[in-house]
Design a protein around this motif. Structure first.
Motif, mmCIF file in Angstrom:
data_model
loop_
_atom_site.group_PDB
_atom_site.id
_atom_site.type_symbol
_atom_site.label_atom_id
_atom_site.label_comp_id
_atom_site.label_asym_id
_atom_site.label_seq_id
_atom_site.Cartn_x
_atom_site.Cartn_y
_atom_site.Cartn_z
ATOM 1 N N ARG A 46 -31.083 63.382 73.367
ATOM 2 C CA ARG A 46 -31.521 62.061 72.915
ATOM 3 C C ARG A 46 -30.769 60.956 73.634
ATOM 4 O O ARG A 46 -31.369 59.982 74.115
ATOM 5 C CB ARG A 46 -31.325 61.928 71.396
ATOM 6 C CG ARG A 46 -32.381 62.630 70.567
ATOM 7 C CD ARG A 46 -32.353 62.148 69.131
ATOM 8 N NE ARG A 46 -31.099 62.443 68.483
ATOM 9 C CZ ARG A 46 -30.858 63.552 67.778
ATOM 10 N NH1 ARG A 46 -31.806 64.473 67.650
ATOM 11 N NH2 ARG A 46 -29.689 63.735 67.187
ATOM 12 N N SER A 91 -40.872 68.400 71.111
ATOM 13 C CA SER A 91 -40.753 67.660 69.852
ATOM 14 C C SER A 91 -40.940 68.575 68.650
ATOM 15 O O SER A 91 -40.221 68.466 67.654
ATOM 16 C CB SER A 91 -41.793 66.539 69.816
ATOM 17 O OG SER A 91 -41.882 65.946 68.541
ATOM 18 N N SER A 109 -40.090 62.743 71.594
ATOM 19 C CA SER A 109 -39.637 62.101 70.357
ATOM 20 C C SER A 109 -40.809 61.673 69.478
ATOM 21 O O SER A 109 -40.623 60.941 68.505
ATOM 22 C CB SER A 109 -38.777 60.872 70.695
ATOM 23 O OG SER A 109 -39.522 59.931 71.461
#
Length: 637
Positions: free
Chosen positions: A261, A245, A70
């Motif tokens: 997520r 990412s 992330s």
């Protein structure tokens, strides 16, 4: 059964504290450490000794992979020099200097053992720095702290291995340096390969649950072979996460990304909380061991306090010149901004002037471009412009021009078309380099790091569970092992409780809480224009066709335009679409979303907008696509 009961109780405590601590204005990790310490001294609770391999192998790769997955890769690239300095140089300097201090104040250990302890207490903890992310601190500060926490564990562990080896045999400085670079280079290669293979497998599974399951395996698939090759498994897991990412938006479906997520966030909450809780639970056992070996805790407490003060002081002395370097870099960026704009305009004008009707650059273009670059202001190079890349582009332009001069007399139409397309691709890449460089300059100008940000960077350098786990990897016959472990715990717990407990106050006192980047504010409208403009381009395309080659019904195009671009306020997505046209509606809607996502990814690659803003825009497109696909499925479209 007892192990299961303990695990369930720990999970309940972590969930409760994570939910309630923010309401009391306290960071959950601090509360969990204190709860763990209190429970460890309950007479009915036996001394707890957690195998460090559980943390270093079973937990840390997963947490660092999740953080890296992330992490804004564009911001990481821009501040890589600063991040690398804090993750490597600062750790090495701290480990060596503290090593001299430890060998002087702790009886019975030599310099190698002191450096080993210095390597243990030098790196910040990526899990501990998660506290700063919840305070609304400036994004660039968060990027630097998180990037440092992702990478400095590798430096620490390599130094620790070398220092342990030096207690039994001599180890040369060049041997340590060579081991470090080998560990990092092999780890990056393994991590990139595993990250790409993981994305490839997930792209072909087409099942959100299975895709997420693969993501759970990826960090360990990267970690294990890296460790077997004496590389850094931590760096391999981080590299795999950065690959995810960067490329997940291109290779994974929205369902895959949303599921990933949510599931990873759940795992992060439980594992992070569990680590801090376990950190506190081990205190009684450590205290008991030191008392049996030394009869007093004062040596451990005193050295831990000295070490905690030392790591803060060394960090402050390192960050001060780093901030001066970054400030000078920002000033050079401001000076060169106009120069870059002027050069971009001149190069574009020359390209247009010397491009023939077929889009092919004529031989005269090479000489003209060379003149533009030669006359470029020296400040461009001083500001860090990639001079080698520019020269490579020049050479390519010259080579292509020479090729066309040789073959000027007998080119077929197909050959001309291939040359034209190749040259247009190179022109596009040429201009992309300019745009990215200008975006880098804008990033430095819009997000300065001054004294206030420097204070936060210094004060947020907390140690955590990684320090304690690394200390417990010391061999059982290591000199003063129990004492060194307790000192490491004292540094970790002390910095976490003191710095972590006061960090919210420090950030608010400095006026940095809830700061919104100017790039974020200014970029909101720009991204909206990109999204809407892309939709208009798709819908206004005279060659717009369905997958089977038939044209869309005008009604469908108008309906999608009213929904996506919001040009007609009296229509929305809930308005009924005739059943026979619903399939066209959903197909065109998805095609428009795909084009919008491609445009946003291009903007992300160029770095022209704030990374957080782009992430939100991409997540919004994911939500839109999932909603459209669900409606299409329910409606039979």
């Amino acid at each position: 059964m007892e192990v299961l009961l303990v695990a369930v109780l720990a999970a309940v405590v972590v969930i409760a504290v994570t939910a309630l601590a923010p309401r009391a204005g306290v960071a959950a990790p601090l509360v969990l450490v204190l709860i763990g310490v209190a429970v460890s001294f309950v007479p009915a609770v036996a001394a707890i000794d957690i195998n460090p391999e559980v943390i270093l192998v079973g937990v840390l790769p997963a947490l660092l992979y999740a953080s890296a997955a992330s992490f804004p890769s564009m911001d990481f690239r821009r501040d890589f020099t600063a991040i690398g300095g804090m993750a490597v140089l600062l750790v090495v300097i701290s480990a060596v200097l503290l090593g001299f201090v430890f060998s002087w104040v702790i009886p019975g250990i030599d310099l190698a053992a002191g450096i080993a302890l210095g390597a243990i207490v030098s790196p910040t903890d990526a899990v501990a720095t998660s506290i700063i992310k919840k305070l609304g601190a400036p994004q660039r500060v968060v990027v630097m702290l998180e990037g440092e926490g992702l990478l400095n564990d590798a430096t620490s562990l390599v130094l620790l291995r070398s220092a342990i080896a030096a207690t039994a045999a001599s180890v040369s400085l060049w041997g340590v340096v060579g081991s470090f670079f080998k560990a990092v280079l092999l780890a990056v290669i393994i991590g990139v390969i595993v990250g790409r293979l993981g994305l490839w497998a997930r792209e072909h599974l087409r099942h959100a649950a299975l895709s997420t399951a693969v993501s759970f395996v990826v960090p360990f698939v990267a970690y294990l072979p890296a460790e077997e090759l004496d590389a850094s498994g931590i760096v391999a897991a981080v590299a795999a996460g950065l690959v995810t990412s960067t490329l997940s938006a291109r290779h994974l479906s929205p369902q895959d990304r949303v599921a990933e997520r949510m599931n990873w966030r759940t795992i992060e909450i439980l594992l992070e909380g569990g680590l801090f809780l376990a950190m506190g639970l081990e205190v009684f056992g450590l205290v008991q061991d030191v008392r049996e070996a030394h009869g007093s805790l004062w040596t451990a407490v005193g050295v831990a306090a000295l070490a905690a003060a030392g790591v803060i002081a060394l960090r402050a002395m390192f960050v001060l010149p780093l901030l001066r370097y970054l400030a000078a870099r920002r000033r050079r960026a401001e000076q060169v901004r106009e120069t870059l704009d002027r050069m971009e305009h001149r190069v574009s004008a020359k390209l247009d002037e010397f491009t023939d009707p077929n889009g092919i650059i004529t031989p005269e273009a090479a000489q003209a471009l060379s003149a533009v670059w030669t006359q470029g202001d020296q400040r461009v190079w001083e500001a860090g412009n990639p001079r080698r890349q520019v020269r490579r582009v020049q050479r390519r332009v010259q080579v292509e021009a020479d090729k066309r001069r040789v073959a000027a007399g007998g080119l077929s139409d197909d050959q001309k078309e291939r040359i034209r397309q190749r040259r247009m691709d190179r022109i596009t890449e040429f201009r992309r380099r300019f745009t990215r460089r200008i975006a880098d300059v804008d990033y430095l100008v819009a997000a300065p790091l001054g004294p206030k940000e420097g204070v936060v960077i210094v004060w947020a350098g907390m140690r955590g569970v990684v320090t304690l786990a690394a200390a417990q990897t010391l061999p059982h016959d290591f000199p003063q092992r129990s004492l060194l472990i307790l000192i490491a715990f004292g540094v970790a717990a002390g910095t976490l409780l003191v710095q972590g407990g006061t960090l919210p106050w420090v950030v608010r006192r400095l006026g940095l809480a809830g700061v919104t980047s100017s790039r974020f504010v200014e970029g909101t409208q720009g991204l909206r224009e990109i999204v809407d403009g892309t939709a208009r381009d798709v819908l206004d395309d005279p060659e717009l066709r369905r997958k089977d080659g038939t044209p869309y019904a005008p009604y469908v195009v108008d309906r999608v335009r009213s929904v996506v671009v919001r040009e007609q306020a009296d229509q929305d997505e809930e308005e009924a679409t005739p059943e026979e046209l619903s399939a066209q509606f959903f197909e065109l809607r998805l095609a428009t979303i795909a084009a919008q996502r491609k445009a946003l990814l291009e903007a992300r690659a160029l770095g022209t907008y704030d990374s957080d803003l782009l992430s939100r825009a991409l997540e919004q497109l994911d939500a839109d696509q999932i909603a459209v696909e669900m409606r299409g499925h329910l409606d039979g479209g």
